[in-house]
Design a protein around this motif. Structure first.
Motif, PDB file in Angstrom:
ATOM      1  N   ASN A   1      31.745  44.893  27.715  1.00  9.15           N
ATOM      2  CA  ASN A   1      32.673  43.763  27.815  1.00  9.15           C
ATOM      3  C   ASN A   1      33.774  43.845  26.755  1.00  9.15           C
ATOM      4  O   ASN A   1      33.503  43.997  25.563  1.00  9.15           O
ATOM      5  N   SER A   2      34.996  43.755  27.189  1.00 13.74           N
ATOM      6  CA  SER A   2      36.140  43.745  26.278  1.00 13.74           C
ATOM      7  C   SER A   2      37.307  43.054  26.971  1.00 13.74           C
ATOM      8  O   SER A   2      37.285  42.820  28.182  1.00 13.74           O
ATOM      9  N   ARG A   3      38.334  42.707  26.199  1.00 18.72           N
ATOM     10  CA  ARG A   3      39.489  42.012  26.760  1.00 18.72           C
ATOM     11  C   ARG A   3      40.277  42.882  27.726  1.00 18.72           C
ATOM     12  O   ARG A   3      41.027  42.369  28.565  1.00 18.72           O
ATOM     13  N   GLU A   4      40.129  44.196  27.612  1.00 16.94           N
ATOM     14  CA  GLU A   4      40.897  45.098  28.455  1.00 16.94           C
ATOM     15  C   GLU A   4      40.252  45.325  29.813  1.00 16.94           C
ATOM     16  O   GLU A   4      40.844  45.985  30.674  1.00 16.94           O
TER      17      GLU A   4
ATOM     18  N   GLU B   1      20.774  34.704  35.243  1.00 16.99           N
ATOM     19  CA  GLU B   1      19.746  34.497  34.223  1.00 16.99           C
ATOM     20  C   GLU B   1      20.325  34.200  32.849  1.00 16.99           C
ATOM     21  O   GLU B   1      19.737  33.449  32.072  1.00 16.99           O
ATOM     22  N   TYR B   2      21.444  34.816  32.505  1.00 17.35           N
ATOM     23  CA  TYR B   2      22.092  34.575  31.220  1.00 17.35           C
ATOM     24  C   TYR B   2      23.580  34.370  31.455  1.00 17.35           C
ATOM     25  O   TYR B   2      24.157  34.965  32.365  1.00 17.35           O
ATOM     26  N   GLN B   3      24.189  33.537  30.644  1.00 20.25           N
ATOM     27  CA  GLN B   3      25.625  33.289  30.759  1.00 20.25           C
ATOM     28  C   GLN B   3      26.361  34.114  29.701  1.00 20.25           C
ATOM     29  O   GLN B   3      26.046  34.037  28.512  1.00 20.25           O
ATOM     30  N   LEU B   4      27.331  34.899  30.160  1.00 18.69           N
ATOM     31  CA  LEU B   4      28.063  35.805  29.282  1.00 18.69           C
ATOM     32  C   LEU B   4      29.524  35.383  29.206  1.00 18.69           C
ATOM     33  O   LEU B   4      30.178  35.192  30.244  1.00 18.69           O
ATOM     34  N   ASP B   5      30.042  35.250  27.997  1.00 22.51           N
ATOM     35  CA  ASP B   5      31.452  34.937  27.810  1.00 22.51           C
ATOM     36  C   ASP B   5      32.314  36.119  28.240  1.00 22.51           C
ATOM     37  O   ASP B   5      32.006  37.279  27.942  1.00 22.51           O
ATOM     38  N   GLY B   6      33.375  35.824  28.954  1.00 19.89           N
ATOM     39  CA  GLY B   6      34.300  36.874  29.366  1.00 19.89           C
ATOM     40  C   GLY B   6      33.888  37.600  30.630  1.00 19.89           C
ATOM     41  O   GLY B   6      34.564  38.544  31.038  1.00 19.89           O
ATOM     42  N   VAL B   7      32.786  37.188  31.256  1.00 16.08           N
ATOM     43  CA  VAL B   7      32.303  37.831  32.477  1.00 16.08           C
ATOM     44  C   VAL B   7      32.295  36.802  33.602  1.00 16.08           C
ATOM     45  O   VAL B   7      31.774  35.693  33.436  1.00 16.08           O
TER      46      VAL B   7
ATOM     47  N   ASP C   1      40.353  42.922  41.771  1.00 17.35           N
ATOM     48  CA  ASP C   1      40.757  43.936  40.799  1.00 17.35           C
ATOM     49  C   ASP C   1      39.768  44.042  39.633  1.00 17.35           C
ATOM     50  O   ASP C   1      40.152  43.944  38.468  1.00 17.35           O
ATOM     51  N   PRO C   2      38.469  44.285  39.922  1.00 16.42           N
ATOM     52  CA  PRO C   2      37.507  44.418  38.821  1.00 16.42           C
ATOM     53  C   PRO C   2      37.510  45.828  38.250  1.00 16.42           C
ATOM     54  O   PRO C   2      37.945  46.789  38.902  1.00 16.42           O
ATOM     55  N   ASP C   3      37.042  45.953  37.022  1.00 15.66           N
ATOM     56  CA  ASP C   3      36.793  47.260  36.426  1.00 15.66           C
ATOM     57  C   ASP C   3      35.307  47.616  36.508  1.00 15.66           C
ATOM     58  O   ASP C   3      34.948  48.769  36.763  1.00 15.66           O
ATOM     59  N   ILE C   4      34.453  46.620  36.244  1.00 17.20           N
ATOM     60  CA  ILE C   4      33.001  46.837  36.220  1.00 17.20           C
ATOM     61  C   ILE C   4      32.346  45.735  37.043  1.00 17.20           C
ATOM     62  O   ILE C   4      32.699  44.554  36.920  1.00 17.20           O
TER      63      ILE C   4
END
Length: 569
Positions: A346-349, A360-366, A390-393
């Protein structure tokens, strides 16, 4: 014995108690400030708010009270086998004031109390008995269980302090009454206590199982089920209904399975409970999966990767496109591994999506999407839609069918990194599973970059584990290799740190298959699992059994645990 105190003295006492909890690491200053403001607005008791909001555990609060007042804590083993002071104190009064007589001696009455500063209750007992009171501190959940055991069994409905839970079959016909019973204070406190104790015990699941003559509650701790409690059978319908109400399920529906979710706070953390209800012969059975949203592992080495296997794994994970799969049976930690991978990626780019059932878990930025098959929102449907975002992952919770697998492959072919899971026994077996699903062999070789297979074994308690040297015959049979001297293994012993079990936590045993040119050639030739496994090992893959054996020699787990999870591989 403390004397009667006014409101100012009560506030001073509460501040002193809070300071003791903060010093012991059971409460942080920010949480106390929030509770203090809430207390002022509602004119409520600090102790009750701390427990109700899940900021402090009942036992931690009782221990702090005991230290602050110089009193003893009364556990369930000290509770009487039969009611005391019968005819002199009404049981409704005892329950209302959360007090229970423990002993009636010639010179005093020993009283278990949730609030030892309730001098009105103390003086009432002294007046009724003509004896002084010696106070002990008790947990509210322990008192509630004692009241159910001492006073409700065989008590006519007219005398019970609320309602009678007998007549279960008739009860099931009256949904409104069932809802009322599930909202009774004793049932609410009992269900809350069952959940709280499971969290304190580090349980991953709570099983509520109705049998013919009893209701059994079991906790799964480090992968092993342990019986935790046997609530009164007459409370069966009320307990199940209370759980269903908390999970926002239909309490009138008892013929079909239902799934729901409960969100709560305990120990200062946020927890999600995935709730599953199924009809059984003797009533509805409930399983609650406990998910700590704040305890996600951020380091792959903590999951069980060795330095050499981690280096290879990260080389594959850092590729910009392709499919990386994690396989294993249910409960083997696949989702945790994928989440840990997402945290690294996970990154801003980058734009990250997940398609899950459930989240199951909440992830910031996802961007996380919950599938809902009942409205047509399937894995394949969501995956097809997010490819236009337009996803990367992309992480797909599970490749359950051919349609989902085909869309994931299409995503990988068009420049996306796809992470997903499959249910297979080994890394090499995953290849044949994809082929059996109907995926063409050239698509598998073009998109799949690596397969991680894993199992979870219990981690030996580092405080009490004991080393030993196995017999030479056993060492040879197990394939133990000694780096220096004779091979050494470790066994579980048990101590206070691990509750006498000998194990605390779990660690993964792994094997990671990289799709090299030689492996891809075997796939195109439709080679067997054994042939793919043999070539992968020759190229450096450490089989899962050998990885477990290595961890057993390091003292991370016992050889019995390794054999338990790898015997079918």
């Amino acid at each position: 014995m403390p004397t009667l105190i006014n409101d100012m003295e009560r506030r001073s006492f509460e501040r002193s108690l809070a300071a003791r909890l903060v010093a012991a690491g059971k409460l942080d200053d920010a949480a106390f400030e929030r509770v203090a403001r809430l207390q002022e607005r509602n004119n409520a008791r600090l102790e009750g708010l701390l427990v109700k909001l899940g900021l402090v555990q009942e036992r931690d609060l009782a221990e702090a009270l005991a230290d602050e007042l110089g009193l003893e804590i009364a556990g369930p083993e000290q509770f009487p086998d039969a009611p005391l002071l019968g005819g002199r104190i009404n049981q409704s009064y005892l329950r209302h004031n959360a007090i229970l007589p423990l002993a009636d001696t010639a010179d005093a009455v020993v009283l278990a109390m949730v609030d030892p500063l309730d001098l009105n209750a103390i003086r009432s007992v002294e007046m009724a008995t003509g004896k002084p009171v010696r106070a002990r501190i008790a947990l509210a959940s322990d008192l509630e269980a004692a009241f159910g055991r001492l006073y409700q069994a065989g008590t006519p409905a007219a005398e019970a302090p609320g309602v009678d839970f007998d007549g279960d079959e008739d009860l099931l016909e009256d949904v409104d009454r069932l809802r009322d019973l599930a909202s009774e204070g004793p049932v609410i406190r009992l269900v809350n206590a069952l959940i709280t104790r499971a969290i304190e015990s580090r349980a991953s699941d709570i099983h509520v199982e109705p049998a013919q003559s009893r209701l059994v509650v079991r906790y799964r701790i480090d992968g092993v089920l342990t019986e935790a409690a046997t609530p009164p059978m007459r409370l069966r319908s009320a307990i199940i209904s209370r759980i269903k109400i908390m999970a926002r399920l239909n309490i009138a529906e008892r013929r079909l399975p239902q799934d729901g979710r409960i969100r709560l706070a305990a120990q200062g953390k946020d927890f999600d409970l995935r709730v599953s209800c199924v009809p059984t012969l003797h009533g509805e059975g409930v399983v609650m999966r406990i998910l700590d949203r704040t305890s996600l592992v951020c380091d792959l080495t903590e999951l069980g990767f060795s330095e050499e296997s981690l280096e290879t794994f990260l080389q594959v994970l850092d590729q910009p496109q392709g499919i990386m799969l994690v396989t294993g049976p249910t409960g083997s930690g696949k989702t945790t591994t994928l989440y840990t991978c997402l945290l690294r990626l996970n990154s801003r780019e980058k734009k990250l999506f997940t398609v899950e059932d459930p989240i199951e878990y909440q992830l910031d930025g996802v961007s996380q999407i919950q599938v809902k098959p009942q409205i047509g929102l399937s894995f394949a449907h969501v995956l097809r839609a997010i490819l236009r975002q337009d996803p990367d992952i992309v992480m797909v919770g599970e490749m359950r069918d051919l349609e989902t697998a085909e869309i994931a492959i299409q995503a990988a072919l068009t420049g996306h990194l796809v992470l997903s899971t499959l249910h297979t026994n080994s890394a090499a077996g995953t290849i044949t599973r994809l082929l059996d699903m109907g995926i063409e062999d050239y698509l598998v070789t073009s998109t799949v970059t690596g397969v991680l297979a894993q199992r979870l074994v219990r981690r030996l308690c580092p405080v009490c584990r004991e080393s030993y040297r196995p017999l030479p015959e056993l060492a040879a049979h197990l394939g133990l290799k000694a780096a220096a001297g004779e091979p050494m293994l470790y066994r579980a012993v048990g101590c206070g740190q691990c509750a006498g079990v000998g194990y605390r936590g779990r660690v993964a045993v792994l094997e990671f298959l990289v799709l090299s040119d030689a492996v891809r050639q075997l796939i195109l030739q439709r080679a067997t699992v054994q042939e793919i496994q043999r070539v992968a090992v020759a190229e450096g893959m450490r089989p899962m059994y050998e990885d477990g054996l290595h961890k057993a020699q390091l003292g991370l787990t016992a050889i019995e645990e390794v054999l338990r999870v790898t015997r079918d591989i």
